[in-house]
Design an enzyme around this catalytic site. Structure first.
Site, PDB file in Angstrom:
ATOM      1  N   GLU A  18     -26.232 -22.936  18.274  1.00  0.00           N
ATOM      2  CA  GLU A  18     -27.648 -22.937  18.151  1.00  0.00           C
ATOM      3  C   GLU A  18     -28.280 -24.082  17.325  1.00  0.00           C
ATOM      4  OE1 GLU A  18     -29.267 -18.592  17.385  1.00  0.00           O
ATOM      5  OE2 GLU A  18     -26.980 -18.624  16.820  1.00  0.00           O
ATOM      6  N   SER A 194     -29.399 -16.041  19.642  1.00  0.00           N
ATOM      7  CA  SER A 194     -30.063 -16.863  20.706  1.00  0.00           C
ATOM      8  C   SER A 194     -29.304 -16.572  22.154  1.00  0.00           C
ATOM      9  CB  SER A 194     -29.833 -18.544  20.751  1.00  0.00           C
ATOM     10  OG  SER A 194     -30.844 -18.608  19.327  1.00  0.00           O
ATOM     11  N   GLU A 225     -22.848  -0.391  26.224  1.00  0.00           N
ATOM     12  CA  GLU A 225     -23.352  -0.080  27.138  1.00  0.00           C
ATOM     13  C   GLU A 225     -24.736  -0.832  27.538  1.00  0.00           C
ATOM     14  OE1 GLU A 225     -24.717   4.042  27.557  1.00  0.00           O
ATOM     15  OE2 GLU A 225     -25.013   4.030  25.492  1.00  0.00           O
ATOM     16  N   ALA A 226     -25.118  -0.943  28.959  1.00  0.00           N
ATOM     17  CA  ALA A 226     -26.468  -1.203  29.110  1.00  0.00           C
ATOM     18  C   ALA A 226     -27.503  -0.271  29.102  1.00  0.00           C
ATOM     19  CB  ALA A 226     -26.461  -2.134  30.493  1.00  0.00           C
ATOM     20  N   THR A 228     -31.204   1.120  30.401  1.00  0.00           N
ATOM     21  CA  THR A 228     -32.222   0.532  31.214  1.00  0.00           C
ATOM     22  C   THR A 228     -33.553   0.973  30.589  1.00  0.00           C
ATOM     23  OG1 THR A 228     -30.855   1.284  33.098  1.00  0.00           O
ATOM     24  CG2 THR A 228     -33.158   0.987  33.452  1.00  0.00           C
ATOM     25  N   SER A 328     -41.567 -19.063  20.440  1.00  0.00           N
ATOM     26  CA  SER A 328     -40.936 -18.041  19.879  1.00  0.00           C
ATOM     27  C   SER A 328     -41.338 -16.451  19.516  1.00  0.00           C
ATOM     28  CB  SER A 328     -40.032 -18.338  18.645  1.00  0.00           C
ATOM     29  OG  SER A 328     -38.988 -19.598  18.732  1.00  0.00           O
TER      30      SER A 328
END
EC number: 6.3.2.4
Length: 365
Positions: A18, A194, A225-226, A228, A328
């Site tokens: 970064e 980042s 896990e994703a 949603t 940012s």
């Protein structure tokens, strides 16, 4: 010499993936800091770890760091009774290298993970931001999540793998991820921010490549896990008495808020404030401050969440030294909440001095 001005050393760059983000953040702070209140000196740390006095962030972005013989290399004297910087070539520095506070703007390893903070603590130096524990917990996603779990803060299911486990037990690692988390899932280096090295995997082939990518950045990987939902962030400011900003929503140009989406893709948008009902906003702010306290952060922190369609909140992570560029989320959220960029810098410096003064109260004998 303006003796009435607080002498601030802006520290940036560093041995991290970064590095470039740090230069951008430092450039914004350097251009905005109130020169009527602060005498500002700069130190840029190269990717090799050399400390150069007087280099400017914007110049480094354009020209890179000087060669050894061309720049003024310095080091910090670890003397708690007289901390100061000295030139390696024996030459003179302004004010004999003495200062009142260090403002670190180093994202990632060797700047945000507690290592730099430990150095500054050993020298008995006031500085902006979290201390050793808060910084290290905020950097290590595995340990951070363990602390959140202890505090019963809801988060996505996850597992942690070591690089050595992945290299020698590849098939069993893939099977464990598929069995416990399924697809899609996120693969992250445990100790980077980042969005560096982060991938979203939809099937085994992508998962294998994602693990290889993450393993190239760190010895430890976190797989989640994703969830949603909307990507929402809240900024926190303070030491023991905390404030939480209005939340903002990220509308990424890519499938998730990748490094490119954050810093180079003009398709990404920030919705500030996020379009959420008041009860969800209050819960987000409360949870953000709980997360901040859980890792014992100080000064500043940005807390990231997922909010599902039925307003269920999942805590993602805390960033104890978030990006500070003009685009940012951390400063933009405070601006929307009523603290403009320049005043935010003032408050962070004041909080760094407050924390240092409080630490001096503790007896050592």
């Amino acid at each position: 010499m303006d003796d009435h001005k607080l002498k601030v050393v802006l520290l940036f760059g560093g041995r991290s993936g970064e590095h470039e983000v740090s230069l951008n953040s430092a450039g914004s702070i350097y251009n905005a800091i109130d020169r009527s209140r602060y005498q500002v000196e700069t130190i840029g740390i190269s990717k090799e770890g050399r400390w150069f006095w007087g280099v400017l962030p914007d110049q480094l972005i354009e020209q890179g760091f000087p060669h050894n013989d061309d720049g003024t290399q310095v080091t910090l004297v670890i003397d708690p009774t007289n901390p100061r910087f000295i030139r390696l070539d024996g030459g003179a520095l302004p004010n004999q290298g003495k200062f009142d506070l260090v403002f670190p703007v180093l994202h990632g390893p060797y700047g945000e993970d507690g290592t730099l903070q430990g150095l500054l603590e050993m020298a008995n130096v006031p500085y902006v931001g979290s201390g050793v524990l808060g910084s290290s917990l905020g950097m290590d996603k595995d340990r951070m999540k363990a602390v959140f779990q202890e505090k019963n803060l809801q988060q996505a299911r996850y597992i942690t793998l070591l690089r050595s486990e992945f290299e020698f037990q590849q098939e069993s690692c893939l099977n464990a991820i598929e069995e416990k988390l399924g697809y899609p899932c996120f693969v992250k280096p445990a100790n980077l921010g980042s969005s560096v090295g982060i991938s979203k995997a939809h099937h085994r082939e992508e998962l294998l490549e994602a693990l290889k990518t993450a393993a190239s950045f760190d010895r430890k990987m976190v797989i989640e896990e994703a969830i949603t939902g909307h990507e929402v962030e809240v900024s926190v400011l303070g030491n023991e008495h905390l404030q939480a900003s209005l939340p903002g929503e990220i509308l990424p140009a890519h499938e998730f808020y990748s490094y490119e989406a954050k810093y180079s893709d003009i398709g990404s948008r920030l919705l500030i404030p996020a379009e959420l009902n008041d009860s969800v906003i209050k819960e987000l702010q409360s949870m953000a401050m709980e997360a901040f306290r859980a890792v014992e952060a100080n000064g500043l922190g940005r807390v990231d969440f997922f909010v599902t369609a039925d307003n269920e909140i999942y805590l993602n992570e805390i960033n104890t030294l978030p990006g500070f560029t003009e685009i940012s989320m951390y400063p933009k959220l405070w601006e929307a909440t009523g603290i403009p960029y320049g005043e935010l810098i003032n408050q962070l410096i004041a909080l760094g001095l407050e924390r240092f003064k409080d630490r001096q109260r503790s007896k050592i004998s």
